[in-house]
Motif scaffolding. Structure first.
Motif, mmCIF file in Angstrom:
data_model
loop_
_atom_site.group_PDB
_atom_site.id
_atom_site.type_symbol
_atom_site.label_atom_id
_atom_site.label_comp_id
_atom_site.label_asym_id
_atom_site.label_seq_id
_atom_site.Cartn_x
_atom_site.Cartn_y
_atom_site.Cartn_z
ATOM 1 N N LEU A 193 11.658 -9.926 20.213
ATOM 2 C CA LEU A 193 11.985 -9.963 18.785
ATOM 3 C C LEU A 193 10.979 -9.181 17.954
ATOM 4 O O LEU A 193 11.348 -8.551 16.955
ATOM 5 N N LYS A 194 9.724 -9.205 18.352
ATOM 6 C CA LYS A 194 8.669 -8.492 17.608
ATOM 7 C C LYS A 194 8.903 -6.982 17.613
ATOM 8 O O LYS A 194 8.422 -6.268 16.737
ATOM 9 N N GLN A 195 9.670 -6.481 18.579
ATOM 10 C CA GLN A 195 9.941 -5.045 18.669
ATOM 11 C C GLN A 195 11.082 -4.581 17.766
ATOM 12 O O GLN A 195 11.312 -3.374 17.640
ATOM 13 N N LEU A 196 11.791 -5.516 17.134
ATOM 14 C CA LEU A 196 12.882 -5.125 16.243
ATOM 15 C C LEU A 196 12.336 -4.343 15.052
ATOM 16 O O LEU A 196 11.209 -4.584 14.607
ATOM 17 N N PRO A 197 13.119 -3.425 14.514
ATOM 18 C CA PRO A 197 12.641 -2.589 13.404
ATOM 19 C C PRO A 197 12.144 -3.414 12.219
ATOM 20 O O PRO A 197 12.828 -4.308 11.728
ATOM 21 N N GLY A 198 10.929 -3.095 11.785
ATOM 22 C CA GLY A 198 10.356 -3.701 10.603
ATOM 23 C C GLY A 198 9.805 -5.107 10.781
ATOM 24 O O GLY A 198 9.305 -5.693 9.817
ATOM 25 N N VAL A 199 9.861 -5.667 11.966
ATOM 26 C CA VAL A 199 9.393 -7.041 12.179
ATOM 27 C C VAL A 199 7.869 -7.050 12.316
ATOM 28 O O VAL A 199 7.307 -6.349 13.154
ATOM 29 N N GLY A 255 14.942 -26.416 16.886
ATOM 30 C CA GLY A 255 13.913 -25.604 16.258
ATOM 31 C C GLY A 255 14.551 -24.479 15.471
ATOM 32 O O GLY A 255 15.735 -24.540 15.130
ATOM 33 N N VAL A 256 13.746 -23.439 15.209
ATOM 34 C CA VAL A 256 14.246 -22.265 14.488
ATOM 35 C C VAL A 256 13.649 -20.995 15.090
ATOM 36 O O VAL A 256 12.564 -21.019 15.675
ATOM 37 N N ILE A 257 14.392 -19.910 14.929
ATOM 38 C CA ILE A 257 13.890 -18.559 15.171
ATOM 39 C C ILE A 257 13.453 -18.040 13.804
ATOM 40 O O ILE A 257 14.207 -18.148 12.826
ATOM 41 N N ASP A 258 12.252 -17.481 13.731
ATOM 42 C CA ASP A 258 11.706 -17.009 12.454
ATOM 43 C C ASP A 258 11.223 -15.570 12.620
ATOM 44 O O ASP A 258 10.421 -15.287 13.510
ATOM 45 N N LEU A 259 11.726 -14.672 11.793
ATOM 46 C CA LEU A 259 11.271 -13.282 11.764
ATOM 47 C C LEU A 259 10.793 -12.951 10.360
ATOM 48 O O LEU A 259 11.473 -13.258 9.377
ATOM 49 N N ASP A 260 9.623 -12.333 10.261
ATOM 50 C CA ASP A 260 9.077 -11.873 8.995
ATOM 51 C C ASP A 260 8.945 -10.359 9.036
ATOM 52 O O ASP A 260 8.811 -9.767 10.115
ATOM 53 N N SER A 261 8.936 -9.767 7.846
ATOM 54 C CA SER A 261 8.697 -8.340 7.725
ATOM 55 C C SER A 261 7.763 -8.080 6.552
ATOM 56 O O SER A 261 7.811 -8.795 5.549
ATOM 57 N N ASP A 262 6.943 -7.055 6.702
ATOM 58 C CA ASP A 262 6.105 -6.636 5.584
ATOM 59 C C ASP A 262 6.864 -5.665 4.677
ATOM 60 O O ASP A 262 6.305 -5.119 3.737
ATOM 61 N N ARG A 263 8.153 -5.488 4.945
ATOM 62 C CA ARG A 263 9.026 -4.643 4.122
ATOM 63 C C ARG A 263 9.989 -5.532 3.322
ATOM 64 O O ARG A 263 10.583 -6.450 3.885
ATOM 65 N N PRO A 264 10.184 -5.249 2.058
ATOM 66 C CA PRO A 264 11.200 -6.000 1.304
ATOM 67 C C PRO A 264 12.588 -5.737 1.884
ATOM 68 O O PRO A 264 12.875 -4.634 2.367
ATOM 69 N N ALA A 265 13.424 -6.742 1.856
ATOM 70 C CA ALA A 265 14.838 -6.629 2.251
ATOM 71 C C ALA A 265 15.025 -5.996 3.633
ATOM 72 O O ALA A 265 15.962 -5.230 3.837
ATOM 73 N N ASN A 266 14.163 -6.338 4.577
ATOM 74 C CA ASN A 266 14.298 -5.775 5.930
ATOM 75 C C ASN A 266 15.460 -6.391 6.700
ATOM 76 O O ASN A 266 15.959 -5.785 7.632
ATOM 77 N N PHE A 267 15.895 -7.580 6.293
ATOM 78 C CA PHE A 267 16.934 -8.299 7.023
ATOM 79 C C PHE A 267 18.169 -8.482 6.153
ATOM 80 O O PHE A 267 18.075 -8.533 4.927
ATOM 81 N N ASP A 324 1.444 -15.499 5.957
ATOM 82 C CA ASP A 324 0.933 -14.131 5.976
ATOM 83 C C ASP A 324 1.155 -13.529 4.587
ATOM 84 O O ASP A 324 2.304 -13.360 4.164
ATOM 85 N N ALA A 325 0.089 -13.221 3.903
ATOM 86 C CA ALA A 325 0.188 -12.681 2.541
ATOM 87 C C ALA A 325 0.934 -11.352 2.491
ATOM 88 O O ALA A 325 1.430 -10.960 1.432
ATOM 89 N N ASP A 326 1.039 -10.650 3.624
ATOM 90 C CA ASP A 326 1.733 -9.360 3.654
ATOM 91 C C ASP A 326 3.240 -9.498 3.844
ATOM 92 O O ASP A 326 3.970 -8.507 3.748
ATOM 93 N N SER A 327 3.726 -10.679 4.128
ATOM 94 C CA SER A 327 5.157 -10.886 4.367
ATOM 95 C C SER A 327 5.942 -10.635 3.085
ATOM 96 O O SER A 327 5.564 -11.099 2.004
ATOM 97 N N ARG A 328 7.036 -9.888 3.204
ATOM 98 C CA ARG A 328 7.877 -9.553 2.050
ATOM 99 C C ARG A 328 9.312 -10.045 2.206
ATOM 100 O O ARG A 328 9.998 -10.287 1.216
#
Length: 162
Positions: free
Chosen positions: A44-50, A128-140, A109-113
């Motif tokens: 999952l970490k390899q997905l674009p913008g993650v 549980g949950v799957i959680d993905l964050d991105s440092d890019r706005p509107a990545n998902f 993470d303060a960089d999460s957008r």
């Protein structure tokens, strides 16, 4: 061992097709939940913008950090707290294009957008949950949530503790 390869120029549908095939191959025949979640987090970490990818497990009333890839994370999330807690409480995927605008967002993470969270449910039981964050706005978007919901169904079929 199966590897996760993102074809150059692939669109999201192609990426998620490869992700789901890889996920299925990785968990096939492996009974250990931690090993499976760790490998899936790495994919999952390899997905674009993650910038962060991982799992929170339902333990009692809280979501407790599981295997992940990325910066240090919040260890325990109370019921209904943040995006993860809200998705868990609603038992539905949440796509948040601007986390700072989400009421009660937990800034691990303060960089999460932006963020997408998908609950992992077996029958009526929240696992549980799957959680993905991105440092890019509107990545998902909703397509990510749809594909991650398929992954969550696969994860729900793994050997979770009672």
């Amino acid at each position: 061992m199966h590897t996760f390869h993102l074809p150059a120029g692939a669109d999201r549908a192609e990426i998620y097709t490869e992700l789901l095939a890889t996920a299925q191959a990785l968990v096939e025949g492996e009974p250990d939940l931690v090993a499976n979640l760790a490998n899936l987090a790495a994919c999952l970490k390899q997905l674009p913008g993650v910038s962060w990818a991982g799992f929170y497990r339902q333990v009692g009333d809280d979501l407790v950090l599981g295997p992940f890839q990325g910066k240090l994370a919040c260890t325990r999330i109370g019921p209904g707290k943040g995006v993860c807690g809200a998705a868990a409480a609603r038992r539905e995927a949440l796509v948040v294009p601007a986390v700072d605008a989400f009421p009660g967002h937990i800034a691990c993470d303060a960089d999460s957008r932006s963020e997408v969270v998908v609950p992992i449910v077996r029958g009526e039981r929240l696992l549980g949950v799957i959680d993905l964050d991105s440092d890019r706005p509107a990545n998902f978007d909703d397509r990510d949530a749809e594909h991650l919901t398929r992954l969550a169904a696969l994860v729900a079929g793994l050997a979770w503790p009672a």
